[in-house]
Design a protein around this motif. Structure first.
Motif, PDB file in Angstrom:
ATOM      1  N   LEU A 108       0.586  -0.909   0.094  1.00  0.00           N
ATOM      2  CA  LEU A 108      -0.431  -0.284   0.088  1.00  0.00           C
ATOM      3  C   LEU A 108       1.224   1.371   0.021  1.00  0.00           C
ATOM      4  CD1 LEU A 108      -2.753  -0.059   2.377  1.00  0.00           C
ATOM      5  CD2 LEU A 108      -2.839  -0.539   0.077  1.00  0.00           C
ATOM      6  N   TYR A 109       2.136   1.249   0.781  1.00  0.00           N
ATOM      7  CA  TYR A 109       2.948   2.544   1.099  1.00  0.00           C
ATOM      8  C   TYR A 109       3.279   2.889  -0.457  1.00  0.00           C
ATOM      9  CZ  TYR A 109       6.157   5.588   2.392  1.00  0.00           C
ATOM     10  OH  TYR A 109       6.519   7.032   2.306  1.00  0.00           O
ATOM     11  N   THR A 110       3.981   1.831  -0.661  1.00  0.00           N
ATOM     12  CA  THR A 110       4.999   2.245  -2.220  1.00  0.00           C
ATOM     13  C   THR A 110       4.358   1.706  -3.399  1.00  0.00           C
ATOM     14  OG1 THR A 110       5.727  -0.754  -2.103  1.00  0.00           O
ATOM     15  CG2 THR A 110       6.997   0.838  -0.786  1.00  0.00           C
ATOM     16  N   GLU A 111       3.315   1.593  -2.928  1.00  0.00           N
ATOM     17  CA  GLU A 111       2.449   0.884  -4.272  1.00  0.00           C
ATOM     18  C   GLU A 111       1.331   1.815  -4.910  1.00  0.00           C
ATOM     19  OE1 GLU A 111       3.592  -0.313  -7.431  1.00  0.00           O
ATOM     20  OE2 GLU A 111       5.539  -0.764  -6.078  1.00  0.00           O
ATOM     21  N   VAL A 112       0.203   1.582  -3.835  1.00  0.00           N
ATOM     22  CA  VAL A 112      -1.372   2.258  -4.254  1.00  0.00           C
ATOM     23  C   VAL A 112      -1.065   3.748  -3.054  1.00  0.00           C
ATOM     24  CG1 VAL A 112      -3.211   2.237  -3.948  1.00  0.00           C
ATOM     25  CG2 VAL A 112      -2.034  -0.280  -4.083  1.00  0.00           C
ATOM     26  N   LEU A 113      -0.819   4.666  -1.758  1.00  0.00           N
ATOM     27  CA  LEU A 113      -1.159   5.745  -0.878  1.00  0.00           C
ATOM     28  C   LEU A 113      -0.259   6.474  -1.933  1.00  0.00           C
ATOM     29  CD1 LEU A 113      -1.438   4.118   2.241  1.00  0.00           C
ATOM     30  CD2 LEU A 113      -3.596   4.718   0.434  1.00  0.00           C
ATOM     31  N   LYS A 114      -0.820   7.782  -2.053  1.00  0.00           N
ATOM     32  CA  LYS A 114      -0.241   8.467  -3.117  1.00  0.00           C
ATOM     33  C   LYS A 114       0.163   9.997  -1.857  1.00  0.00           C
ATOM     34  CE  LYS A 114      -1.220   9.033  -7.491  1.00  0.00           C
ATOM     35  NZ  LYS A 114      -0.222   8.668  -8.455  1.00  0.00           N
ATOM     36  N   GLU A 115       1.535  10.568  -1.916  1.00  0.00           N
ATOM     37  CA  GLU A 115       2.065  11.120  -0.869  1.00  0.00           C
ATOM     38  C   GLU A 115       1.657  12.482  -0.333  1.00  0.00           C
ATOM     39  OE1 GLU A 115       6.402  12.097  -2.290  1.00  0.00           O
ATOM     40  OE2 GLU A 115       6.700   9.907  -2.483  1.00  0.00           O
ATOM     41  N   VAL A 116       0.135  11.984   0.164  1.00  0.00           N
ATOM     42  CA  VAL A 116      -0.498  12.845   0.611  1.00  0.00           C
ATOM     43  C   VAL A 116      -0.972  12.701   2.476  1.00  0.00           C
ATOM     44  CG1 VAL A 116      -1.011  13.903  -1.580  1.00  0.00           C
ATOM     45  CG2 VAL A 116      -2.445  11.915  -0.210  1.00  0.00           C
ATOM     46  N   SER A 117      -1.557  13.117   2.963  1.00  0.00           N
ATOM     47  CA  SER A 117      -1.963  12.996   4.248  1.00  0.00           C
ATOM     48  C   SER A 117      -3.483  12.246   4.154  1.00  0.00           C
ATOM     49  CB  SER A 117      -2.684  14.056   4.978  1.00  0.00           C
ATOM     50  OG  SER A 117      -3.361  14.657   4.888  1.00  0.00           O
TER      51      SER A 117
END
Length: 288
Positions: A108-117
């Motif tokens: 999730l952290y590396t492939e899915v979630l964008k760099e936002v809160s």
């Protein structure tokens, strides 16, 4: 597998599932449980599903060297060890599920979630309605859609752009702290919405209470459409002072907080059974 530190080097220590209390409990009691299930537990927990025995047998064979293994060797020091094959069963096998949990958090952290809160949301339903989801598991997907619709509309209204879209990951959990049947949704959602050009619009302090009534309305409407409840039940539930519907909204987790985001991702797909708690509980009983 477990790694222990010795002289600052990682030493592989194979797990021994047959020595833990959970394994022994399953091995010694699953046949009795199958025999008495219909008479004792079906009305409370639902029917004995056909794949349950397959899951149990696979778990009892998990980590057994006699049933297959891989030989792992270090090219530098020539040290090697045997790694037994795992059952890869989720939820029931704590070891295999924990590996899935760690991999899911990293994915999730590396492939899915964008760099936002992001924020955690939890959507819960009252006990009065849980039985319908126990006997018809397809309703769990429809429950997820209810939460998605409500949360999406709420975050879009806060952004001020009707064409914006939030990012949402929804995980269904069907167990409570005491392994009771408690279907609820754990959600990781962006703390705002993305516009068509990719710009991110942050929400203004979202609150779970703001959408509880709307979530309640969506779920009741869905269950009525599916033929599970009628208008009399809906009117009765709407008259309750405490509806049993609950929406929780957590604190914002910022993009740079990688460890916190990974831990949250792992939590939403955590295993229902903790071997550590099982051991502690059994140990306390042993010394009474």
């Amino acid at each position: 597998m477990l790694y222990e530190s010795s002289n600052n080097q990682g030493i592989y220590s194979p797990r021994e599932p047959r020595k833990n209390y959970y394994y022994r409990c399953v091995e010694e009691n699953f046949e009795v449980l199958e025999r008495v299930w219909d008479d004792r537990y079906q009305n409370t927990y639902g029917y004995w599903r056909s794949h349950i025995l397959d899951v149990i047998y696979d778990y009892l064979d998990c980590g057994n060297l006699h049933l297959g293994f891989a030989r792992v060797k270090c090219e530098d020091c020539n040290k090697e060890y045997l790694l037994p094959f795992s059952c890869k069963r989720r939820a029931f096998c704590p070891s295999c599920h924990q590996r899935r949990v760690v991999e899911f958090g990293e994915f999730l952290y590396t492939e899915v979630l964008k760099e936002v809160s992001h924020r955690q949301w939890v959507f819960s339903i009252p006990k009065r309605l849980r039985c319908y989801f126990m006997y018809d598991r397809k309703l769990l997907a429809k429950l997820s859609r209810c939460a998605w619709k409500v949360l999406c509309d709420y975050l879009k209204s806060s952004s001020g752009d009707k064409d914006s879209v939030p990012g949402v990951v929804i995980a269904v959990q069907t167990f409570g702290d005491f392994l009771n049947f408690n279907p609820h949704l754990h959600v990781i959602a962006t703390d705002g919405c993305f516009k068509g050009d990719g710009d991110f619009i942050k929400s203004v302090l979202p609150q779970g209470k703001d959408i509880e009534k709307v979530f309640q309305s969506e779920v009741l409407k869905m269950l009525k459409k599916e033929g599970k409840i009628n208008q009399f039940i809906i009117d009765n539930m709407l008259s309750w002072e405490n509806t049993g519907f609950n929406v929780y909204c957590g604190e914002a987790i910022y993009a740079e907080e990688q460890e916190s985001i990974e831990k949250l991702a792992q939590y939403v797909v955590r295993a229902p059974i903790s071997q550590r708690k099982n051991v502690l509980h059994t140990t306390r009983r042993k010394f009474k």
